[in-house]
Motif scaffolding. Structure first.
Motif, PDB file in Angstrom:
ATOM      1  N   ASN A  85       3.315  -3.225  -0.758  1.00 42.86           N
ATOM      2  CA  ASN A  85       3.992  -1.991  -1.119  1.00 42.86           C
ATOM      3  C   ASN A  85       3.042  -0.840  -0.789  1.00 42.86           C
ATOM      4  O   ASN A  85       1.922  -0.808  -1.306  1.00 42.86           O
ATOM      5  CB  ASN A  85       4.319  -2.025  -2.611  1.00 42.86           C
ATOM      6  CG  ASN A  85       5.040  -0.799  -3.096  1.00 42.86           C
ATOM      7  OD1 ASN A  85       4.924   0.279  -2.537  1.00 42.86           O
ATOM      8  ND2 ASN A  85       5.773  -0.958  -4.188  1.00 42.86           N
ATOM      9  N   PRO A  86       3.462   0.096   0.062  1.00 38.01           N
ATOM     10  CA  PRO A  86       2.553   1.185   0.438  1.00 38.01           C
ATOM     11  C   PRO A  86       2.091   2.039  -0.747  1.00 38.01           C
ATOM     12  O   PRO A  86       1.074   2.716  -0.652  1.00 38.01           O
ATOM     13  CB  PRO A  86       3.366   2.012   1.435  1.00 38.01           C
ATOM     14  CG  PRO A  86       4.768   1.569   1.294  1.00 38.01           C
ATOM     15  CD  PRO A  86       4.765   0.204   0.694  1.00 38.01           C
ATOM     16  N   ASP A  87       2.791   1.971  -1.859  1.00 43.91           N
ATOM     17  CA  ASP A  87       2.417   2.754  -3.037  1.00 43.91           C
ATOM     18  C   ASP A  87       1.455   2.023  -3.971  1.00 43.91           C
ATOM     19  O   ASP A  87       1.012   2.584  -4.971  1.00 43.91           O
ATOM     20  CB  ASP A  87       3.672   3.154  -3.827  1.00 43.91           C
ATOM     21  CG  ASP A  87       4.581   4.075  -3.029  1.00 43.91           C
ATOM     22  OD1 ASP A  87       4.065   4.888  -2.233  1.00 43.91           O
ATOM     23  OD2 ASP A  87       5.804   3.973  -3.189  1.00 43.91           O
ATOM     24  N   ILE A  88       1.171   0.768  -3.667  1.00 39.05           N
ATOM     25  CA  ILE A  88       0.280  -0.024  -4.513  1.00 39.05           C
ATOM     26  C   ILE A  88      -0.856  -0.571  -3.666  1.00 39.05           C
ATOM     27  O   ILE A  88      -0.629  -1.218  -2.638  1.00 39.05           O
ATOM     28  CB  ILE A  88       1.048  -1.175  -5.202  1.00 39.05           C
ATOM     29  CG1 ILE A  88       2.115  -0.584  -6.123  1.00 39.05           C
ATOM     30  CG2 ILE A  88       0.108  -2.094  -5.966  1.00 39.05           C
ATOM     31  CD1 ILE A  88       3.017  -1.587  -6.768  1.00 39.05           C
ATOM     32  N   CYS A  89      -2.073  -0.263  -4.073  1.00 43.11           N
ATOM     33  CA  CYS A  89      -3.283  -0.753  -3.377  1.00 43.11           C
ATOM     34  C   CYS A  89      -3.287  -0.376  -1.905  1.00 43.11           C
ATOM     35  O   CYS A  89      -3.712  -1.159  -1.060  1.00 43.11           O
ATOM     36  CB  CYS A  89      -3.442  -2.254  -3.558  1.00 43.11           C
ATOM     37  SG  CYS A  89      -3.651  -2.764  -5.261  1.00 43.11           S
ATOM     38  N   HIS A  90      -2.772   0.797  -1.594  1.00 42.90           N
ATOM     39  CA  HIS A  90      -2.755   1.311  -0.214  1.00 42.90           C
ATOM     40  C   HIS A  90      -2.048   0.368   0.747  1.00 42.90           C
ATOM     41  O   HIS A  90      -2.407   0.287   1.928  1.00 42.90           O
ATOM     42  CB  HIS A  90      -4.177   1.598   0.271  1.00 42.90           C
ATOM     43  CG  HIS A  90      -4.937   2.499  -0.643  1.00 42.90           C
ATOM     44  ND1 HIS A  90      -4.677   3.847  -0.749  1.00 42.90           N
ATOM     45  CD2 HIS A  90      -5.930   2.240  -1.532  1.00 42.90           C
ATOM     46  CE1 HIS A  90      -5.482   4.388  -1.643  1.00 42.90           C
ATOM     47  NE2 HIS A  90      -6.251   3.432  -2.143  1.00 42.90           N
ATOM     48  N   GLY A  91      -1.077  -0.373   0.247  1.00 42.36           N
ATOM     49  CA  GLY A  91      -0.303  -1.262   1.105  1.00 42.36           C
ATOM     50  C   GLY A  91      -0.950  -2.605   1.377  1.00 42.36           C
ATOM     51  O   GLY A  91      -0.431  -3.395   2.166  1.00 42.36           O
ATOM     52  N   ARG A  95      -1.725  -3.999  -9.502  1.00 45.78           N
ATOM     53  CA  ARG A  95      -2.877  -3.470  -8.769  1.00 45.78           C
ATOM     54  C   ARG A  95      -3.978  -4.517  -8.661  1.00 45.78           C
ATOM     55  O   ARG A  95      -5.141  -4.276  -8.976  1.00 45.78           O
ATOM     56  CB  ARG A  95      -3.367  -2.183  -9.419  1.00 45.78           C
ATOM     57  CG  ARG A  95      -2.285  -1.118  -9.369  1.00 45.78           C
ATOM     58  CD  ARG A  95      -2.772   0.259  -9.675  1.00 45.78           C
ATOM     59  NE  ARG A  95      -1.681   1.212  -9.645  1.00 45.78           N
ATOM     60  CZ  ARG A  95      -1.130   1.720  -8.553  1.00 45.78           C
ATOM     61  NH1 ARG A  95      -1.569   1.361  -7.371  1.00 45.78           N
ATOM     62  NH2 ARG A  95      -0.153   2.579  -8.631  1.00 45.78           N
ATOM     63  N   ASN A 120       3.204  -6.959  -7.292  1.00 48.85           N
ATOM     64  CA  ASN A 120       3.291  -5.496  -7.392  1.00 48.85           C
ATOM     65  C   ASN A 120       2.365  -4.927  -8.459  1.00 48.85           C
ATOM     66  O   ASN A 120       2.564  -3.813  -8.923  1.00 48.85           O
ATOM     67  CB  ASN A 120       4.733  -5.022  -7.643  1.00 48.85           C
ATOM     68  CG  ASN A 120       5.433  -4.700  -6.344  1.00 48.85           C
ATOM     69  OD1 ASN A 120       4.830  -4.209  -5.391  1.00 48.85           O
ATOM     70  ND2 ASN A 120       6.709  -4.980  -6.295  1.00 48.85           N
TER      71      ASN A 120
END
Length: 76
Positions: free
Chosen positions: A11-17, A25, A23
């Motif tokens: 997910n690009p919004d979590i851990c920079h993708g 961190r 989902n």
């Protein structure tokens, strides 16, 4: 889909993708770092109870697929 691999999310919004666990961190690479430092699955879970044994197994499965040159999509 492999039940373990379903635990790996990108997910690009979590851990920079980066590939992460469910989902959260928790990037796969951090799980692998803890294992390579000699921590056991039990120690990791004891220190980080939000993780489950299957999460650690999923990180290992994902790593195996990654070094084989296959993508996550190809592994399903």
């Amino acid at each position: 889909m492999d039940n373990l691999l379903a635990r790996i999310t990108i997910n690009p919004d979590i851990c920079h993708g980066k590939p992460a666990i469910r989902n959260m961190r928790w990037p796969v690479e951090v799980i692998l770092d803890m294992l390579s430092a000699g921590m056991t699955t039990e120690e990791i879970i004891e220190d980080h109870p939000e993780l489950e044994k299957e999460d650690i197994m999923a990180a290992l499965r994902f790593a195996k697929i990654s070094v084989s040159g296959r993508s996550l999509a190809e592994a399903v």
